[in-house]
Structures are given as structure tokens and as C-alpha cells.
Design a protein around this motif. Structure first.
Motif, mmCIF file in Angstrom:
data_model
loop_
_atom_site.group_PDB
_atom_site.id
_atom_site.type_symbol
_atom_site.label_atom_id
_atom_site.label_comp_id
_atom_site.label_asym_id
_atom_site.label_seq_id
_atom_site.Cartn_x
_atom_site.Cartn_y
_atom_site.Cartn_z
ATOM 1 N N ARG A 240 0.866 -1.183 0.000
ATOM 2 C CA ARG A 240 0.000 0.000 0.000
ATOM 3 C C ARG A 240 0.896 1.224 0.000
ATOM 4 O O ARG A 240 1.648 1.436 0.940
ATOM 5 C CB ARG A 240 -0.911 0.003 1.225
ATOM 6 N N GLN A 241 0.819 1.999 -1.071
ATOM 7 C CA GLN A 241 1.684 3.161 -1.210
ATOM 8 C C GLN A 241 0.831 4.422 -1.255
ATOM 9 O O GLN A 241 0.027 4.594 -2.165
ATOM 10 C CB GLN A 241 2.508 3.043 -2.488
ATOM 11 N N GLU A 242 1.025 5.286 -0.274
ATOM 12 C CA GLU A 242 0.261 6.534 -0.236
ATOM 13 C C GLU A 242 1.144 7.673 -0.730
ATOM 14 O O GLU A 242 2.206 7.938 -0.165
ATOM 15 C CB GLU A 242 -0.242 6.836 1.166
ATOM 16 N N LEU A 243 0.690 8.332 -1.801
ATOM 17 C CA LEU A 243 1.362 9.531 -2.306
ATOM 18 C C LEU A 243 0.737 10.712 -1.575
ATOM 19 O O LEU A 243 -0.437 11.041 -1.777
ATOM 20 C CB LEU A 243 1.173 9.656 -3.825
ATOM 21 N N LEU A 244 1.506 11.320 -0.713
ATOM 22 C CA LEU A 244 1.003 12.394 0.146
ATOM 23 C C LEU A 244 1.054 13.739 -0.577
ATOM 24 O O LEU A 244 1.880 13.945 -1.470
ATOM 25 C CB LEU A 244 1.827 12.442 1.430
ATOM 26 N N PRO A 245 0.184 14.668 -0.195
ATOM 27 C CA PRO A 245 0.115 15.963 -0.883
ATOM 28 C C PRO A 245 1.375 16.816 -0.742
ATOM 29 O O PRO A 245 1.582 17.732 -1.514
ATOM 30 C CB PRO A 245 -1.070 16.686 -0.232
ATOM 31 N N ASP A 246 2.239 16.502 0.215
ATOM 32 C CA ASP A 246 3.444 17.309 0.419
ATOM 33 C C ASP A 246 4.640 16.813 -0.382
ATOM 34 O O ASP A 246 5.769 17.268 -0.179
ATOM 35 C CB ASP A 246 3.796 17.379 1.911
#
Length: 147
Positions: free
Chosen positions: A74-80
């Protein structure tokens, strides 16, 4: 003139990031000039380019959770501009920065390892894996056989 101002903004952002970063010797989150330049290219590639990377990234269509069909990665691309990847029960197995240019993504994890990938709608091909935007039609189709 616009390019010069953009370069100044990127350098200022890099300086501020360095000033606010954890300066422990085992972790250096300060972007290099090449990384800052790539970040500027990524922001300028967007139709809604802004001076702050986090504002731009929050509007980017690829920000969010990407998962393998079996849910193991599970890879979350964060807004920062950072990512957090879990593997199985191991939370934050890999963390680092990412840059998106068009449909290409470049990663650099906090240990210095780098990789890339390519988006095709709600599908991400990265490091020999296929990820799906969580909850998308492509994700539902990929997991239909797993139920």
C-alpha cells in the motif's frame, strides 16, 4: 523573468526545508539542487502551477492511496511530495520523496534508493509491481478474483 523567480522560489523552499528538517546524521531530507530543479519542473508541468509544492501536490490527480491487487503493498502519495509505503503488516516500510512529470513518477526513499514508475489512468506500474488507485474501477476489477 518567470524562470528566475521560479528558481528563487525553489531555492527558498529548499532552504526552509533544510532549516526545519531533522538534522540527525542518519537522515538528511534536505533536497539537492537537482531535486529542487525536478520539483520545479513538476510544478511547472501542472496547469495550475503555484509557488508552493504542497498546494500543487494537493490538487494533483495522482495523490492518494495506490495498492497491489492482493493488498500486500500500500503506497500513499502524500500531498506534500512524500510517500509512505506499507508492506503486509509492516507500516511505513519505505518512506521518501516523489516527483511527477506528466505520467512518470520518480521516487527517492529516505535511505537514498531511487526508482521510477508510470501511470496509466488508475494503474501505476512501478518496480515490477502493478498498483491500482484504491477504490477505482481498475482496482475493483483486479480484486474480483480475490474474493
Amino acid at each position: 523573468m518567470k524562470t528566475i523567480l521560479g528558481s528563487v522560489a525553489v531555492c527558498l523552499a529548499a532552504f526552509l526545508a533544510a532549516a526545519c528538517a531533522d538534522n540527525s546524521p542518519e537522515r538528511d531530507d534536505t533536497p539537492t539542487m537537482a531535486e529542487a530543479s525536478r520539483s520545479e519542473e513538476t510544478m511547472n508541468d501542472s496547469a495550475t502551477s503555484r509557488s508552493g509544492g504542497s498546494e500543487w501536490a494537493a490538487e494533483h490527480p495522482y495523490v492518494g492511496m495506490w495498492v497491489t491487487a492482493d493488498g500486500h503493498i500500500r503506497q500513499e502519495l502524500l500531498p506534500d511530495g512524500r510517500y509512505d509505503e506499507a508492506r503486509g503488516n509492516r507500516q511505513s516500510a519505505y518512506t521518501g520523496r516523489y516527483w511527477i512529470t506528466g505520467d512518470r513518477i520518480e521516487y527517492r526513499d529516505d535511505t537514498g534508493f531511487s526508482a521510477d514508475g508510470e501511470f496509466d489512468g488508475d494503474v501505476l506500474h512501478h518496480a515490477g509491481y502493478v498498483f491500482y488507485r484504491e477504490g477505482s474501477l481498475a482496482h475493483r476489477r483486479a480484486t474480483e478474483g480475490d474474493e
